[in-house]
Design a protein around this motif. Structure first.
Motif, PDB file in Angstrom:
ATOM      1  N   GLN A 125       0.819  -1.213   0.000  1.00 25.07           N
ATOM      2  CA  GLN A 125       0.000   0.000   0.000  1.00 25.07           C
ATOM      3  C   GLN A 125       0.850   1.259   0.000  1.00 25.07           C
ATOM      4  N   VAL A 126       2.087   1.135   0.482  1.00 25.77           N
ATOM      5  CA  VAL A 126       2.947   2.306   0.653  1.00 25.77           C
ATOM      6  C   VAL A 126       3.998   2.414  -0.441  1.00 25.77           C
ATOM      7  N   ILE A 127       4.620   1.281  -0.813  1.00 25.04           N
ATOM      8  CA  ILE A 127       5.704   1.352  -1.796  1.00 25.04           C
ATOM      9  C   ILE A 127       5.356   0.651  -3.105  1.00 25.04           C
ATOM     10  N   SER A 128       4.145   0.135  -3.234  1.00 27.74           N
ATOM     11  CA  SER A 128       3.624  -0.623  -4.380  1.00 27.74           C
ATOM     12  C   SER A 128       4.120  -2.067  -4.320  1.00 27.74           C
ATOM     13  N   ASN A 129       3.413  -2.934  -5.052  1.00 28.72           N
ATOM     14  CA  ASN A 129       3.627  -4.372  -4.858  1.00 28.72           C
ATOM     15  C   ASN A 129       4.894  -4.928  -5.511  1.00 28.72           C
ATOM     16  N   VAL A 130       5.383  -4.316  -6.576  1.00 27.15           N
ATOM     17  CA  VAL A 130       6.600  -4.835  -7.200  1.00 27.15           C
ATOM     18  C   VAL A 130       7.820  -4.647  -6.280  1.00 27.15           C
ATOM     19  N   PRO A 131       8.082  -3.431  -5.783  1.00 26.76           N
ATOM     20  CA  PRO A 131       9.194  -3.276  -4.836  1.00 26.76           C
ATOM     21  C   PRO A 131       9.013  -4.110  -3.569  1.00 26.76           C
ATOM     22  N   ILE A 173      -2.565  -9.503  -4.159  1.00 30.72           N
ATOM     23  CA  ILE A 173      -3.772  -8.917  -3.558  1.00 30.72           C
ATOM     24  C   ILE A 173      -3.464  -7.515  -3.052  1.00 30.72           C
ATOM     25  N   GLY A 174      -2.221  -7.298  -2.602  1.00 28.14           N
ATOM     26  CA  GLY A 174      -1.814  -5.980  -2.134  1.00 28.14           C
ATOM     27  C   GLY A 174      -1.794  -4.924  -3.216  1.00 28.14           C
ATOM     28  N   GLY A 175      -1.914  -5.323  -4.473  1.00 30.25           N
ATOM     29  CA  GLY A 175      -2.050  -4.352  -5.558  1.00 30.25           C
ATOM     30  C   GLY A 175      -3.364  -3.610  -5.509  1.00 30.25           C
ATOM     31  N   LEU A 176      -4.303  -4.141  -4.736  1.00 27.20           N
ATOM     32  CA  LEU A 176      -5.567  -3.446  -4.475  1.00 27.20           C
ATOM     33  C   LEU A 176      -5.375  -2.525  -3.279  1.00 27.20           C
ATOM     34  N   GLY A 177      -6.258  -1.560  -3.135  1.00 25.12           N
ATOM     35  CA  GLY A 177      -6.176  -0.653  -1.981  1.00 25.12           C
ATOM     36  C   GLY A 177      -5.906   0.762  -2.412  1.00 25.12           C
ATOM     37  N   THR A 178      -4.725   1.279  -2.092  1.00 27.34           N
ATOM     38  CA  THR A 178      -4.399   2.664  -2.430  1.00 27.34           C
ATOM     39  C   THR A 178      -4.069   2.794  -3.916  1.00 27.34           C
ATOM     40  N   LEU A 179      -4.020   4.029  -4.374  1.00 27.87           N
ATOM     41  CA  LEU A 179      -3.747   4.291  -5.780  1.00 27.87           C
ATOM     42  C   LEU A 179      -2.340   3.869  -6.174  1.00 27.87           C
ATOM     43  N   ILE A 180      -1.412   3.845  -5.210  1.00 32.37           N
ATOM     44  CA  ILE A 180      -0.029   3.481  -5.536  1.00 32.37           C
ATOM     45  C   ILE A 180       0.301   2.041  -5.163  1.00 32.37           C
ATOM     46  N   ALA A 181      -0.675   1.291  -4.668  1.00 30.60           N
ATOM     47  CA  ALA A 181      -0.416  -0.109  -4.308  1.00 30.60           C
ATOM     48  C   ALA A 181       0.044  -0.900  -5.529  1.00 30.60           C
ATOM     49  N   SER A 182      -0.542  -0.605  -6.664  1.00 33.42           N
ATOM     50  CA  SER A 182      -0.071  -1.120  -7.951  1.00 33.42           C
ATOM     51  C   SER A 182       0.103   0.098  -8.850  1.00 33.42           C
ATOM     52  N   LEU A 183       1.299   0.287  -9.365  1.00 31.62           N
ATOM     53  CA  LEU A 183       1.552   1.472 -10.176  1.00 31.62           C
ATOM     54  C   LEU A 183       0.710   1.490 -11.446  1.00 31.62           C
ATOM     55  N   ALA A 184       0.203   0.333 -11.853  1.00 32.27           N
ATOM     56  CA  ALA A 184      -0.681   0.284 -13.010  1.00 32.27           C
ATOM     57  C   ALA A 184      -1.954   1.103 -12.761  1.00 32.27           C
TER      58      ALA A 184
END
Length: 370
Positions: A289-295, A316-327
């Motif tokens: 949620q803070v640094i996005s899922n790839v890092p 699953i952490g790619g869901l949530g905040t706008l930056i959780a997944s940079l996509a």
């Protein structure tokens, strides 16, 4: 100065990863051991996949597919479902970010053409969720999957036994969401029929896509896949080199260095490993949620052997905040450029929908892993 500001805005994760790598070098000075940090298999296959997808895109393959599917819709619900599922299924092979780059502008155009602008926010939000969840199914669906599949040397059975049920559940959640709202009849017509602009290029990259998949599943040495893609591009399609996201490749390199240096510090490694032990699923989802899922995937992989929990948590952490997944930022930028855009409302709907999906899938993943 303006160029620096623009670069910081367009490549925030690369800048953060580069800063982290440089700071870690103060603790562990550069040496020949740094080469051991880099996962050349992941970097090579990631380059190949990005190049192949760019080649298929330039040949008009995805435009033909999307236009022909939308012509089958005779109502608002069917159109919404098609636009969302295009992102869901295509992301399994062309990655979540490319799916959104391709199909969100198409959806904005189709909804404007049919006078359904009020559906922009729900459709684009669901497209974003669909791309992030559909990409979970395969090792090539997103960068963290490719990395984790390679890093842990996962067997296809182990990988798909986790991602298939979660992806199936995601589809069951998405379809009813697309069918909400009042049904209205509509007729879709395009000003020009989409066609494959270059059949030879489409065939070439179709073959190269199969070669890449053989490399991903270790049925072919990754060096052979890289040589095939590089050779074909050099001989027949040099402009496609410009379409590769070198920023993402550099981000991986920086995080490899950062994590590798942390691993050299025994006290840090012991502390992180103890904190993470048994909490890989919620911890990876939370950190995403803070640094996005790839890092998050790259950073945490060196401190745990629980591949399944980390795989589920970062997806699953790619869901949530706008930056959780940079996509997700791709969709938001496209939406903000539309006439009459309401970014505040978009973020409210986006966050609400994402949190619901996040909580449901986290609970289900926990039951599967425990």
């Amino acid at each position: 100065m303006n160029r620096i500001v623009r670069f910081l805005k367009t490549e925030p994760v690369l800048c953060v990863s580069a800063a982290a790598a440089l700071l870690s070098m103060l603790l562990v000075p550069p040496s020949s051991a740094y080469w051991g940090y880099l996962d050349f298999r992941v970097l090579s296959l990631l380059f190949c996949l990005m190049a192949v997808v760019a080649g298929l895109q330039s040949a008009g393959v995805f435009e033909v597919l999307s236009q022909r599917l939308c012509l089958r819709a005779n109502g608002v619900r069917a159109l919404s479902l098609i636009l969302v599922l295009l992102c869901f299924f295509s992301s399994m092979l062309i990655t979540n970010d490319v799916a959104l780059i391709t199909f969100v502008p198409f959806a904005i155009g189709v909804l404007g053409l049919t006078g359904q602008q009020e559906l922009l926010i729900p459709v684009v939000v669901l497209q974003t969720v669909a791309a992030n969840l559909g990409s979970m199914l395969t090792p090539v669906g997103n960068p963290q999957n490719l990395y984790l599949y390679s890093f842990y040397e996962m067997a296809p059975g182990d990988f798909f036994s986790l991602t298939l049920p979660l992806t199936g559940l995601s589809l069951l959640l998405l379809v009813p969401c697309c069918l909400l709202g009042k049904e209205r009849h509509l007729t879709i017509s395009f000003a020009a029929k989409a066609n494959v602009t270059d059949r030879r290029r489409a065939l070439l990259y179709g073959v190269l896509a199969l070669v890449c998949l053989l490399g991903v599943f270790r049925l072919l040495p990754y060096q052979a896949a890289l040589a095939a893609v590089l050779g074909c591009m050099l001989l027949w399609d040099r402009p496609r080199f410009r379409a590769v996201d070198y920023g993402l490749l550099c981000t991986f390199v920086c995080f490899f260095i950062f994590v590798g240096n942390l691993g050299q510090l025994g006290a840090v490694r012991a502390l992180v490993s103890s904190l993470l032990q048994g909490r890989e699923l919620p911890a990876s989802a939370l950190i995403s949620q803070v640094i996005s899922n790839v890092p998050a995937a790259v950073m945490l992989s060196s401190f745990t052997g629980d591949a399944r929990a980390l795989l589920a948590g970062t997806n699953i952490g790619g869901l949530g905040t706008l930056i959780a997944s940079l996509a997700s930022l791709i969709s938001f930028k496209f939406y903000c450029k539309t006439p009459g855009a309401r970014p505040g409302k978009y973020l409210l709907v986006f966050t609400g929908v994402n949190l619901v999906f996040l909580l449901i899938l986290l609970c289900c993943a926990q039951l599967m892993i425990s």
